[in-house]
Design a protein around this motif. Structure first.
Motif, PDB file in Angstrom:
ATOM      1  N   ILE A 179       0.843  -1.201   0.000  1.00  0.00           N
ATOM      2  CA  ILE A 179       0.000   0.000   0.000  1.00  0.00           C
ATOM      3  C   ILE A 179       0.873   1.244   0.000  1.00  0.00           C
ATOM      4  CG2 ILE A 179      -1.724   1.301   1.334  1.00  0.00           C
ATOM      5  CD1 ILE A 179      -2.644  -1.510   2.428  1.00  0.00           C
ATOM      6  N   SER A 180       1.945   1.215   0.778  1.00  0.00           N
ATOM      7  CA  SER A 180       2.873   2.347   0.820  1.00  0.00           C
ATOM      8  C   SER A 180       3.521   2.578  -0.542  1.00  0.00           C
ATOM      9  CB  SER A 180       3.936   2.098   1.891  1.00  0.00           C
ATOM     10  OG  SER A 180       4.870   3.163   1.928  1.00  0.00           O
ATOM     11  N   SER A 181       3.945   1.495  -1.208  1.00  0.00           N
ATOM     12  CA  SER A 181       4.568   1.631  -2.524  1.00  0.00           C
ATOM     13  C   SER A 181       3.589   2.175  -3.556  1.00  0.00           C
ATOM     14  CB  SER A 181       5.104   0.274  -2.996  1.00  0.00           C
ATOM     15  OG  SER A 181       6.143  -0.182  -2.168  1.00  0.00           O
TER      16      SER A 181
ATOM     17  N   HIS B 219      -4.593 -18.133   1.457  1.00  0.00           N
ATOM     18  CA  HIS B 219      -3.782 -16.919   1.506  1.00  0.00           C
ATOM     19  C   HIS B 219      -3.611 -16.301   0.120  1.00  0.00           C
ATOM     20  CE1 HIS B 219      -2.826 -18.610   5.458  1.00  0.00           C
ATOM     21  NE2 HIS B 219      -2.520 -17.375   5.803  1.00  0.00           N
ATOM     22  N   PRO B 220      -3.320 -15.007   0.076  1.00  0.00           N
ATOM     23  CA  PRO B 220      -3.218 -14.327  -1.215  1.00  0.00           C
ATOM     24  C   PRO B 220      -1.875 -14.564  -1.895  1.00  0.00           C
ATOM     25  CG  PRO B 220      -2.805 -12.767   0.552  1.00  0.00           C
ATOM     26  CD  PRO B 220      -3.194 -14.067   1.209  1.00  0.00           C
ATOM     27  N   SER B 221      -1.930 -14.701  -3.207  1.00  0.00           N
ATOM     28  CA  SER B 221      -0.719 -14.623  -4.011  1.00  0.00           C
ATOM     29  C   SER B 221      -0.236 -13.173  -3.995  1.00  0.00           C
ATOM     30  CB  SER B 221      -1.023 -15.046  -5.450  1.00  0.00           C
ATOM     31  OG  SER B 221      -1.927 -14.111  -6.050  1.00  0.00           O
ATOM     32  N   PHE B 222       0.934 -12.921  -4.598  1.00  0.00           N
ATOM     33  CA  PHE B 222       1.385 -11.529  -4.671  1.00  0.00           C
ATOM     34  C   PHE B 222       0.356 -10.684  -5.425  1.00  0.00           C
ATOM     35  CE2 PHE B 222       3.560  -7.891  -6.438  1.00  0.00           C
ATOM     36  CZ  PHE B 222       4.255  -7.410  -5.333  1.00  0.00           C
ATOM     37  N   LEU B 223      -0.206 -11.257  -6.498  1.00  0.00           N
ATOM     38  CA  LEU B 223      -1.220 -10.534  -7.266  1.00  0.00           C
ATOM     39  C   LEU B 223      -2.459 -10.263  -6.411  1.00  0.00           C
ATOM     40  CD1 LEU B 223      -1.955  -9.361 -10.022  1.00  0.00           C
ATOM     41  CD2 LEU B 223      -2.870 -11.604 -10.643  1.00  0.00           C
ATOM     42  N   GLY B 224      -2.847 -11.263  -5.597  1.00  0.00           N
ATOM     43  CA  GLY B 224      -3.989 -11.059  -4.711  1.00  0.00           C
ATOM     44  C   GLY B 224      -3.754  -9.934  -3.724  1.00  0.00           C
ATOM     45  N   SER B 225      -2.531  -9.872  -3.177  1.00  0.00           N
ATOM     46  CA  SER B 225      -2.189  -8.788  -2.250  1.00  0.00           C
ATOM     47  C   SER B 225      -2.113  -7.444  -2.976  1.00  0.00           C
ATOM     48  CB  SER B 225      -0.860  -9.083  -1.556  1.00  0.00           C
ATOM     49  OG  SER B 225      -0.981 -10.200  -0.693  1.00  0.00           O
ATOM     50  N   TYR B 226      -1.650  -7.461  -4.214  1.00  0.00           N
ATOM     51  CA  TYR B 226      -1.601  -6.217  -5.001  1.00  0.00           C
ATOM     52  C   TYR B 226      -3.014  -5.668  -5.201  1.00  0.00           C
ATOM     53  CZ  TYR B 226      -0.838  -3.038  -8.927  1.00  0.00           C
ATOM     54  OH  TYR B 226      -0.817  -1.933  -9.742  1.00  0.00           O
ATOM     55  N   VAL B 227      -3.954  -6.560  -5.534  1.00  0.00           N
ATOM     56  CA  VAL B 227      -5.355  -6.150  -5.664  1.00  0.00           C
ATOM     57  C   VAL B 227      -5.842  -5.538  -4.347  1.00  0.00           C
ATOM     58  CG1 VAL B 227      -7.724  -6.996  -5.966  1.00  0.00           C
ATOM     59  CG2 VAL B 227      -5.909  -7.800  -7.491  1.00  0.00           C
ATOM     60  N   ALA B 228      -5.492  -6.189  -3.232  1.00  0.00           N
ATOM     61  CA  ALA B 228      -5.878  -5.649  -1.922  1.00  0.00           C
ATOM     62  C   ALA B 228      -5.258  -4.279  -1.698  1.00  0.00           C
ATOM     63  CB  ALA B 228      -5.444  -6.611  -0.817  1.00  0.00           C
ATOM     64  N   GLY B 229      -4.001  -4.119  -2.093  1.00  0.00           N
ATOM     65  CA  GLY B 229      -3.316  -2.835  -1.928  1.00  0.00           C
ATOM     66  C   GLY B 229      -3.984  -1.724  -2.715  1.00  0.00           C
ATOM     67  N   ILE B 230      -4.371  -2.026  -3.955  1.00  0.00           N
ATOM     68  CA  ILE B 230      -5.089  -1.047  -4.785  1.00  0.00           C
ATOM     69  C   ILE B 230      -6.393  -0.649  -4.106  1.00  0.00           C
ATOM     70  CG2 ILE B 230      -6.298  -0.723  -6.978  1.00  0.00           C
ATOM     71  CD1 ILE B 230      -3.358  -0.780  -7.464  1.00  0.00           C
ATOM     72  N   CYS B 231      -7.072  -1.651  -3.548  1.00  0.00           N
ATOM     73  CA  CYS B 231      -8.363  -1.411  -2.889  1.00  0.00           C
ATOM     74  C   CYS B 231      -8.184  -0.480  -1.687  1.00  0.00           C
ATOM     75  CB  CYS B 231      -8.947  -2.753  -2.477  1.00  0.00           C
ATOM     76  SG  CYS B 231     -10.689  -2.720  -2.093  1.00  0.00           S
ATOM     77  N   PHE B 232      -7.193  -0.776  -0.845  1.00  0.00           N
ATOM     78  CA  PHE B 232      -6.946   0.066   0.326  1.00  0.00           C
ATOM     79  C   PHE B 232      -6.541   1.483  -0.081  1.00  0.00           C
ATOM     80  CE2 PHE B 232      -6.808  -3.753   3.004  1.00  0.00           C
ATOM     81  CZ  PHE B 232      -7.372  -3.262   4.166  1.00  0.00           C
ATOM     82  N   TYR B 233      -5.681   1.599  -1.081  1.00  0.00           N
ATOM     83  CA  TYR B 233      -5.261   2.936  -1.517  1.00  0.00           C
ATOM     84  C   TYR B 233      -6.483   3.757  -1.944  1.00  0.00           C
ATOM     85  CZ  TYR B 233      -3.496   6.786  -4.212  1.00  0.00           C
ATOM     86  OH  TYR B 233      -3.278   8.067  -4.678  1.00  0.00           O
TER      87      TYR B 233
ATOM     88  N   TYR C 171       1.880   9.638   0.654  1.00  0.00           N
ATOM     89  CA  TYR C 171       2.794   9.042   1.629  1.00  0.00           C
ATOM     90  C   TYR C 171       2.017   8.296   2.704  1.00  0.00           C
ATOM     91  CZ  TYR C 171       6.340   8.492   5.217  1.00  0.00           C
ATOM     92  OH  TYR C 171       7.190   7.949   6.156  1.00  0.00           O
ATOM     93  N   VAL C 172       2.490   7.100   3.022  1.00  0.00           N
ATOM     94  CA  VAL C 172       1.890   6.291   4.071  1.00  0.00           C
ATOM     95  C   VAL C 172       2.953   5.959   5.111  1.00  0.00           C
ATOM     96  CG1 VAL C 172       0.921   4.027   4.637  1.00  0.00           C
ATOM     97  CG2 VAL C 172       0.104   5.257   2.622  1.00  0.00           C
ATOM     98  N   ASN C 173       2.681   6.320   6.353  1.00  0.00           N
ATOM     99  CA  ASN C 173       3.485   5.867   7.483  1.00  0.00           C
ATOM    100  C   ASN C 173       2.657   4.802   8.198  1.00  0.00           C
ATOM    101  OD1 ASN C 173       5.474   5.910   9.693  1.00  0.00           O
ATOM    102  ND2 ASN C 173       3.811   6.881  10.837  1.00  0.00           N
ATOM    103  N   PHE C 174       3.232   3.620   8.403  1.00  0.00           N
ATOM    104  CA  PHE C 174       2.420   2.559   8.993  1.00  0.00           C
ATOM    105  C   PHE C 174       3.185   1.798  10.064  1.00  0.00           C
ATOM    106  CE2 PHE C 174       4.569   0.366   5.460  1.00  0.00           C
ATOM    107  CZ  PHE C 174       4.990  -0.814   6.055  1.00  0.00           C
ATOM    108  N   GLN C 175       2.392   1.217  10.966  1.00  0.00           N
ATOM    109  CA  GLN C 175       2.884   0.220  11.903  1.00  0.00           C
ATOM    110  C   GLN C 175       1.892  -0.934  11.897  1.00  0.00           C
ATOM    111  OE1 GLN C 175       4.814   1.161  15.671  1.00  0.00           O
ATOM    112  NE2 GLN C 175       4.489   3.346  15.260  1.00  0.00           N
ATOM    113  N   THR C 176       2.334  -2.071  12.403  1.00  0.00           N
ATOM    114  CA  THR C 176       1.485  -3.258  12.354  1.00  0.00           C
ATOM    115  C   THR C 176       1.483  -3.999  13.688  1.00  0.00           C
ATOM    116  OG1 THR C 176       3.266  -4.724  11.599  1.00  0.00           O
ATOM    117  CG2 THR C 176       1.994  -3.585   9.889  1.00  0.00           C
ATOM    118  N   SER C 177       0.366  -4.666  13.952  1.00  0.00           N
ATOM    119  CA  SER C 177       0.295  -5.702  14.982  1.00  0.00           C
ATOM    120  C   SER C 177      -0.367  -6.896  14.328  1.00  0.00           C
ATOM    121  CB  SER C 177      -0.500  -5.229  16.199  1.00  0.00           C
ATOM    122  OG  SER C 177      -0.506  -6.248  17.194  1.00  0.00           O
ATOM    123  N   LEU C 178       0.472  -7.801  13.809  1.00  0.00           N
ATOM    124  CA  LEU C 178       0.001  -8.919  13.000  1.00  0.00           C
ATOM    125  C   LEU C 178       0.466 -10.218  13.640  1.00  0.00           C
ATOM    126  CD1 LEU C 178       0.946  -7.440   9.500  1.00  0.00           C
ATOM    127  CD2 LEU C 178      -1.240  -7.254  10.716  1.00  0.00           C
TER     128      LEU C 178
END
Length: 204
Positions: free
Chosen positions: A19-21, A176-190, A29-36
């Motif tokens: 998402i940051s990229s 679990h998501p493939s890289f493409l699946g996560s990319y789709v998720a990233g586009i959605c969040f952005y 610009y995205v500043n993030f932290q995680t608790s995963l």
């Protein structure tokens, strides 16, 4: 400033970093932290001092909440006992300590061939469509109960699957998501967070 609270679905392929990229490629610009925590539920996070301390640090613009991948698709009585109260509890803490924060629920996706581990006891999740329908319904309830937003990743995955694009969104476990699946998720969040046209994103 975004805090991500969830488990391996968010951690896979470093979704927050994606998402940051994506944002950087458009000049945001995205500043993030995680608790995963792998396999973690929202209930686990309500009892996790690291998660609570990060929320209480304040200064978050968005806090993303992702429930364990199967829990929201369970029978409604069970979701009302094991999911909704903890979504509410975390949302209340977020709003208490972050005056301007928006809560965003990460609407996840049905497993590629349904939830076979729970199919015998709960037939609605035997298929991808059945599990996906319940996840969407329950995440929308959580968002409505907490005056929150939804990142409708599962709905976008459903669109891609229904349209029969030749895109593999899953890794071999069918969950679990493939890289493409996560990319789709990233586009959605952005798109949800910055409210901008995803077609303007140059990062491929």
């Amino acid at each position: 400033n975004i805090l991500f609270v969830g488990n391996s679905y968010t951690a896979s392929n470093n979704l927050p970093g994606l998402i940051s990229s994506i944002a950087n490629s458009v000049g945001d610009y995205v500043n993030f932290q995680t608790s995963l925590i792998g396999g973690s539920t929202l209930q686990n996070h309500t009892n996790d001092s690291n998660t609570i301390n990060l929320i209480m640090d304040g200064n978050w613009d968005y806090v993303v909440l992702q429930e364990q991948s199967q829990y929201p698709s369970f029978p409604l009585w069970q979701v009302e006992e094991e999911v909704f109260p903890y979504a509410n509890q975390l949302s209340e803490i977020i709003n208490q300590y972050n005056e301007c924060a928006d809560v965003v629920f990460f609407l996840t996706w049905g497993r590629e061939n349904g939830d076979q581990s729970n199919c015998a006891n709960w037939p609605p999740v035997c298929t991808y469509e059945g599990m996906d329908d319940l996840l969407r319904e329950r995440y929308l309830i959580m968002a409505n109960q907490n005056d929150a937003q939804v990142s409708p990743v599962g709905a976008v995955w459903r669109y891609i699957r229904d349209a029969e694009y030749d895109l593999d969104l899953y890794v071999s476990d069918g969950s679990h998501p493939s890289f493409l699946g996560s990319y789709v998720a990233g586009i959605c969040f952005y798109t949800v967070i910055f409210q901008k046209d995803p077609l303007s994103i140059p990062w491929n």
